[in-house]
Design a protein around this motif. Structure first.
Motif, PDB file in Angstrom:
ATOM      1  N   LEU A  47      39.970  25.380 -40.743  1.00  0.00           N
ATOM      2  CA  LEU A  47      40.004  24.167 -41.574  1.00  0.00           C
ATOM      3  C   LEU A  47      40.469  22.973 -40.748  1.00  0.00           C
ATOM      4  O   LEU A  47      41.551  22.404 -40.963  1.00  0.00           O
ATOM      5  N   ASN A  48      39.649  22.625 -39.784  1.00  0.00           N
ATOM      6  CA  ASN A  48      39.924  21.473 -38.935  1.00  0.00           C
ATOM      7  C   ASN A  48      38.598  20.795 -38.609  1.00  0.00           C
ATOM      8  O   ASN A  48      37.537  21.203 -39.115  1.00  0.00           O
ATOM      9  N   ALA A  49      38.656  19.765 -37.771  1.00  0.00           N
ATOM     10  CA  ALA A  49      37.440  19.000 -37.467  1.00  0.00           C
ATOM     11  C   ALA A  49      36.394  19.853 -36.771  1.00  0.00           C
ATOM     12  O   ALA A  49      35.195  19.764 -37.072  1.00  0.00           O
ATOM     13  N   ASN A  50      36.826  20.718 -35.828  1.00  0.00           N
ATOM     14  CA  ASN A  50      35.866  21.582 -35.138  1.00  0.00           C
ATOM     15  C   ASN A  50      35.223  22.584 -36.093  1.00  0.00           C
ATOM     16  O   ASN A  50      34.021  22.869 -36.010  1.00  0.00           O
ATOM     17  N   GLY A  51      36.031  23.135 -37.006  1.00  0.00           N
ATOM     18  CA  GLY A  51      35.479  24.064 -37.986  1.00  0.00           C
ATOM     19  C   GLY A  51      34.458  23.400 -38.883  1.00  0.00           C
ATOM     20  O   GLY A  51      33.412  23.985 -39.198  1.00  0.00           O
ATOM     21  N   LEU A  52      34.736  22.176 -39.315  1.00  0.00           N
ATOM     22  CA  LEU A  52      33.778  21.445 -40.142  1.00  0.00           C
ATOM     23  C   LEU A  52      32.500  21.143 -39.360  1.00  0.00           C
ATOM     24  O   LEU A  52      31.393  21.239 -39.905  1.00  0.00           O
ATOM     25  N   MET A  53      32.644  20.797 -38.083  1.00  0.00           N
ATOM     26  CA  MET A  53      31.475  20.529 -37.250  1.00  0.00           C
ATOM     27  C   MET A  53      30.583  21.764 -37.154  1.00  0.00           C
ATOM     28  O   MET A  53      29.354  21.680 -37.325  1.00  0.00           O
ATOM     29  N   ILE A  54      31.196  22.918 -36.895  1.00  0.00           N
ATOM     30  CA  ILE A  54      30.419  24.151 -36.795  1.00  0.00           C
ATOM     31  C   ILE A  54      29.726  24.463 -38.124  1.00  0.00           C
ATOM     32  O   ILE A  54      28.549  24.855 -38.163  1.00  0.00           O
ATOM     33  N   SER A  55      30.428  24.281 -39.235  1.00  0.00           N
ATOM     34  CA  SER A  55      29.865  24.554 -40.554  1.00  0.00           C
ATOM     35  C   SER A  55      28.681  23.632 -40.852  1.00  0.00           C
ATOM     36  O   SER A  55      27.644  24.075 -41.353  1.00  0.00           O
ATOM     37  N   VAL A  56      28.836  22.342 -40.530  1.00  0.00           N
ATOM     38  CA  VAL A  56      27.733  21.392 -40.735  1.00  0.00           C
ATOM     39  C   VAL A  56      26.547  21.756 -39.857  1.00  0.00           C
ATOM     40  O   VAL A  56      25.385  21.748 -40.310  1.00  0.00           O
ATOM     41  N   PHE A  57      26.821  22.094 -38.593  1.00  0.00           N
ATOM     42  CA  PHE A  57      25.734  22.455 -37.681  1.00  0.00           C
ATOM     43  C   PHE A  57      24.991  23.698 -38.182  1.00  0.00           C
ATOM     44  O   PHE A  57      23.757  23.770 -38.109  1.00  0.00           O
ATOM     45  N   LEU A  58      25.721  24.688 -38.683  1.00  0.00           N
ATOM     46  CA  LEU A  58      25.078  25.905 -39.181  1.00  0.00           C
ATOM     47  C   LEU A  58      24.171  25.595 -40.367  1.00  0.00           C
ATOM     48  O   LEU A  58      23.053  26.128 -40.473  1.00  0.00           O
ATOM     49  N   THR A  59      24.633  24.725 -41.259  1.00  0.00           N
ATOM     50  CA  THR A  59      23.799  24.332 -42.399  1.00  0.00           C
ATOM     51  C   THR A  59      22.532  23.618 -41.927  1.00  0.00           C
ATOM     52  O   THR A  59      21.430  23.885 -42.426  1.00  0.00           O
ATOM     53  N   LEU A  60      22.667  22.722 -40.945  1.00  0.00           N
ATOM     54  CA  LEU A  60      21.498  22.015 -40.416  1.00  0.00           C
ATOM     55  C   LEU A  60      20.526  22.976 -39.742  1.00  0.00           C
ATOM     56  O   LEU A  60      19.301  22.832 -39.876  1.00  0.00           O
ATOM     57  N   VAL A  61      21.051  23.980 -39.057  1.00  0.00           N
ATOM     58  CA  VAL A  61      20.198  24.976 -38.408  1.00  0.00           C
ATOM     59  C   VAL A  61      19.424  25.785 -39.447  1.00  0.00           C
ATOM     60  O   VAL A  61      18.227  26.063 -39.278  1.00  0.00           O
ATOM     61  N   ILE A  62      20.093  26.157 -40.523  1.00  0.00           N
ATOM     62  CA  ILE A  62      19.420  26.897 -41.598  1.00  0.00           C
ATOM     63  C   ILE A  62      18.293  26.063 -42.194  1.00  0.00           C
ATOM     64  O   ILE A  62      17.172  26.558 -42.416  1.00  0.00           O
ATOM     65  N   ILE A  63      18.566  24.784 -42.438  1.00  0.00           N
ATOM     66  CA  ILE A  63      17.536  23.902 -43.003  1.00  0.00           C
ATOM     67  C   ILE A  63      16.356  23.787 -42.055  1.00  0.00           C
ATOM     68  O   ILE A  63      15.179  23.879 -42.467  1.00  0.00           O
ATOM     69  N   CYS A  64      16.633  23.604 -40.762  1.00  0.00           N
ATOM     70  CA  CYS A  64      15.562  23.494 -39.774  1.00  0.00           C
ATOM     71  C   CYS A  64      14.734  24.776 -39.728  1.00  0.00           C
ATOM     72  O   CYS A  64      13.506  24.731 -39.653  1.00  0.00           O
ATOM     73  N   HIS A  65      15.413  25.922 -39.789  1.00  0.00           N
ATOM     74  CA  HIS A  65      14.721  27.213 -39.768  1.00  0.00           C
ATOM     75  C   HIS A  65      13.789  27.374 -40.974  1.00  0.00           C
ATOM     76  O   HIS A  65      12.621  27.759 -40.831  1.00  0.00           O
ATOM     77  N   GLU A  66      14.295  27.053 -42.154  1.00  0.00           N
ATOM     78  CA  GLU A  66      13.476  27.203 -43.359  1.00  0.00           C
ATOM     79  C   GLU A  66      12.334  26.177 -43.397  1.00  0.00           C
ATOM     80  O   GLU A  66      11.251  26.472 -43.909  1.00  0.00           O
ATOM     81  N   LEU A  67      12.568  25.000 -42.845  1.00  0.00           N
ATOM     82  CA  LEU A  67      11.487  24.014 -42.752  1.00  0.00           C
ATOM     83  C   LEU A  67      10.354  24.543 -41.877  1.00  0.00           C
ATOM     84  O   LEU A  67       9.177  24.245 -42.122  1.00  0.00           O
ATOM     85  N   GLY A  68      10.701  25.322 -40.847  1.00  0.00           N
ATOM     86  CA  GLY A  68       9.665  25.941 -40.024  1.00  0.00           C
ATOM     87  C   GLY A  68       8.783  26.874 -40.832  1.00  0.00           C
ATOM     88  O   GLY A  68       7.547  26.878 -40.675  1.00  0.00           O
TER      89      GLY A  68
ATOM     90  N   LEU B  11      24.017   9.168 -21.718  1.00  0.00           N
ATOM     91  CA  LEU B  11      24.440   9.120 -23.115  1.00  0.00           C
ATOM     92  C   LEU B  11      25.964   9.151 -23.148  1.00  0.00           C
ATOM     93  O   LEU B  11      26.617   9.428 -22.139  1.00  0.00           O
ATOM     94  N   THR B  12      26.535   8.880 -24.309  1.00  0.00           N
ATOM     95  CA  THR B  12      27.988   8.925 -24.454  1.00  0.00           C
ATOM     96  C   THR B  12      28.501  10.317 -24.075  1.00  0.00           C
ATOM     97  O   THR B  12      28.052  11.323 -24.659  1.00  0.00           O
ATOM     98  N   PRO B  13      29.404  10.431 -23.133  1.00  0.00           N
ATOM     99  CA  PRO B  13      29.878  11.759 -22.700  1.00  0.00           C
ATOM    100  C   PRO B  13      30.480  12.593 -23.828  1.00  0.00           C
ATOM    101  O   PRO B  13      30.462  13.827 -23.770  1.00  0.00           O
ATOM    102  N   GLN B  14      31.020  11.932 -24.850  1.00  0.00           N
ATOM    103  CA  GLN B  14      31.672  12.668 -25.940  1.00  0.00           C
ATOM    104  C   GLN B  14      30.702  13.543 -26.725  1.00  0.00           C
ATOM    105  O   GLN B  14      31.134  14.452 -27.438  1.00  0.00           O
ATOM    106  N   VAL B  15      29.390  13.283 -26.633  1.00  0.00           N
ATOM    107  CA  VAL B  15      28.432  14.079 -27.408  1.00  0.00           C
ATOM    108  C   VAL B  15      28.005  15.335 -26.658  1.00  0.00           C
ATOM    109  O   VAL B  15      27.303  16.182 -27.218  1.00  0.00           O
ATOM    110  N   ALA B  16      28.407  15.462 -25.378  1.00  0.00           N
ATOM    111  CA  ALA B  16      27.959  16.607 -24.588  1.00  0.00           C
ATOM    112  C   ALA B  16      28.425  17.923 -25.210  1.00  0.00           C
ATOM    113  O   ALA B  16      27.639  18.873 -25.352  1.00  0.00           O
ATOM    114  N   GLY B  17      29.707  18.012 -25.578  1.00  0.00           N
ATOM    115  CA  GLY B  17      30.231  19.237 -26.182  1.00  0.00           C
ATOM    116  C   GLY B  17      29.566  19.581 -27.499  1.00  0.00           C
ATOM    117  O   GLY B  17      29.074  20.711 -27.679  1.00  0.00           O
ATOM    118  N   PRO B  18      29.524  18.642 -28.470  1.00  0.00           N
ATOM    119  CA  PRO B  18      28.832  18.943 -29.729  1.00  0.00           C
ATOM    120  C   PRO B  18      27.365  19.330 -29.551  1.00  0.00           C
ATOM    121  O   PRO B  18      26.857  20.184 -30.290  1.00  0.00           O
TER     122      PRO B  18
END
Length: 427
Positions: free
Chosen positions: A206-227, A294-301
């Motif tokens: 329950l922190n910022a990294n956890g929320l990022m991973i959760s959002v990314f997983l949801t986006l991946v699922i949507i992209c997969h089903e759109l395929g 690009l902005t270096p801060q986006v490399a990790g995400p």
């Protein structure tokens, strides 16, 4: 708890949830809905009985035709198309109909033939419709009895009954029935996707990294089903939709049953296939960020998103019964020997990937065991009435090449992301 351990906990939790939704033996169950209206029982009976004005308001039925010489048989034409694009036709057997001394109308019916599904699918299905008098109107009750395995199909039938009643109420109020129910509405799906993201969040912290991973997983699922939906459209499905199931992911549905083995294999493969196009884009974007373009801060995400995207789709390519990879191999190879060789090859490639990124042999075997158990969960399948059209040799080669390409690209994506995310820090 690391993200990898959280992922295994989530998979185990999903295993039990999938069993409950898809495989729990519920036996014979009866679902029913009731509504009271201000119409007379006789008027409402003429609207709702199968041989009456059902097609004037029912969201699924387009026409009703009596069978010559068979007063106990009716042919219902549905709006949904069959594998050839023609409307699905079902034959009803009316076992009992009449009116009691209390003025209650009722009928009991079965489905004895279906142009899309094997008749065995309807062997346990029974439906009873009752119209009874009430204060200032009448009460309508519809009951459906069938044998169920898993809560999912039971819930689906319950939703369809409520949709039917809602369509009747709109008709009685002089309004047109909605083309789709509330569950398919984009706002409902957006709400379910958001709910799923919030429910996944605790698994990753329950922190910022956890929320990022959760959002990314949801986006991946949507992209997969759109395929999958892109593939449905390419094969001429007029209506496609995605139903988001919190915690479990999404389900892409076409507008008609499958017509050929090539269609089944392609629609299954395109979930990972469309997502594969994003892998080189994400790798290029990460390199651009690392080089200062690009902005270096986006490399990790970007690496985290690449890892989740590639790993999710790679696991979906596992050659197991409930997974996309298993769907593809079942259509590609009719013989058991060739299918076993292909299954071993694909599984070995995915297991090697797990070992390559740092998992122990025990962890890899345990993970494959969990997915094997998931694939062995028995479910009630809807057997088509007609056999699927076989693949041509050209279609077989094309599908095999697509599977190898998707597998290779996602393996590369996982390795690229892990090599950079978990590289030892320089001294």
């Amino acid at each position: 708890m690391t993200s990898f351990h959280s992922a295994f906990v989530l998979i185990g939790f999903n295993l039990g949830l999938i069993w409950l939704i898809m495989a729990a033996p519920l036996g014979t169950r009866t679902i029913s809905v009731r509504r009271q209206t201000d119409r007379r029982p006789e008027e409402l009976w003429d609207m709702t009985r199968p041989a009456g004005g059902l097609a004037d308001w029912h969201p699924a039925v387009s026409s009703v035709r009596p069978i010559d010489g068979r007063p106990d048989r009716l042919e219902l034409c549905y709006r949904d198309p069959d594998r050839s694009g023609r409307p699905i036709v079902r034959m009803l057997a009316i076992d009992r109909t009449g009116v009691t001394a209390d003025g209650e109308f009722s009928c009991e019916l079965r489905i004895v033939a279906d142009s899309a599904l094997d008749a065995g699918f309807w062997s346990g299905y029974r439906e009873v419709r009752r119209i009874g008098p009430a204060d200032r109107g009448a009460v309508i009750a519809i009951e459906q009895t069938d044998s169920y395995r898993g809560l999912g199909f039971l819930f689906y039938r319950y939703l369809m009954l409520h949709r039917e009643m809602a369509a009747l109420e709109r008709h009685l109020g002089g309004r047109r029935a909605e083309a789709r129910g509330w569950l398919e509405h984009p706002l409902s799906q957006a709400a379910l996707a958001t709910l799923s993201t919030l429910m996944l969040w605790p698994f990753f912290g329950l922190n910022a990294n956890g929320l990022m991973i959760s959002v990314f997983l949801t986006l991946v699922i949507i992209c997969h089903e759109l395929g999958h939906m892109v593939a449905f459209r390419a094969f001429g499905h007029r209506n496609t939709r995605m139903i988001f199931v919190p915690l479990l992911g999404g389900i892409a549905m076409g507008g008609r049953p499958y017509a050929s083995r090539f269609e089944v294999a392609t629609c299954a493969l395109m979930g990972a296939g469309v997502s594969a196009f994003a892998v080189p884009i994400l790798i290029a974007a990460h390199r651009a960020a690392a080089d200062g373009l690009l902005t270096p801060q986006v490399a990790g995400p970007l690496l985290v998103f690449l890892l989740i995207l590639s790993a999710f789709n790679l696991l979906n390519l596992l050659p197991m019964h409930r997974f996309d990879g298993g769907q593809v191999l079942r259509q590609l190879f009719a013989g058991q020997a060739m299918r076993a060789v292909a299954t071993f090859t694909v599984t070995s490639a995915i297991a090697w990937t797990g070992w390559r990124i740092g998992f122990s042999s025990t962890t890899v075997i345990a993970g494959l065991s969990v997915f094997t158990l998931m694939s062995l969960i028995p479910t009630r399948s809807a057997k088509p009435r007609l056999e699927l059209e076989p693949m041509t040799q050209q279609q077989r080669v094309l599908t095999g090449f697509g599977l190898c390409a998707a597998l290779t690209i996602h393996v590369g994506g996982v390795i690229h992301a892990c090599d950079r995310l978990f590289a030892p820090a320089p001294l």
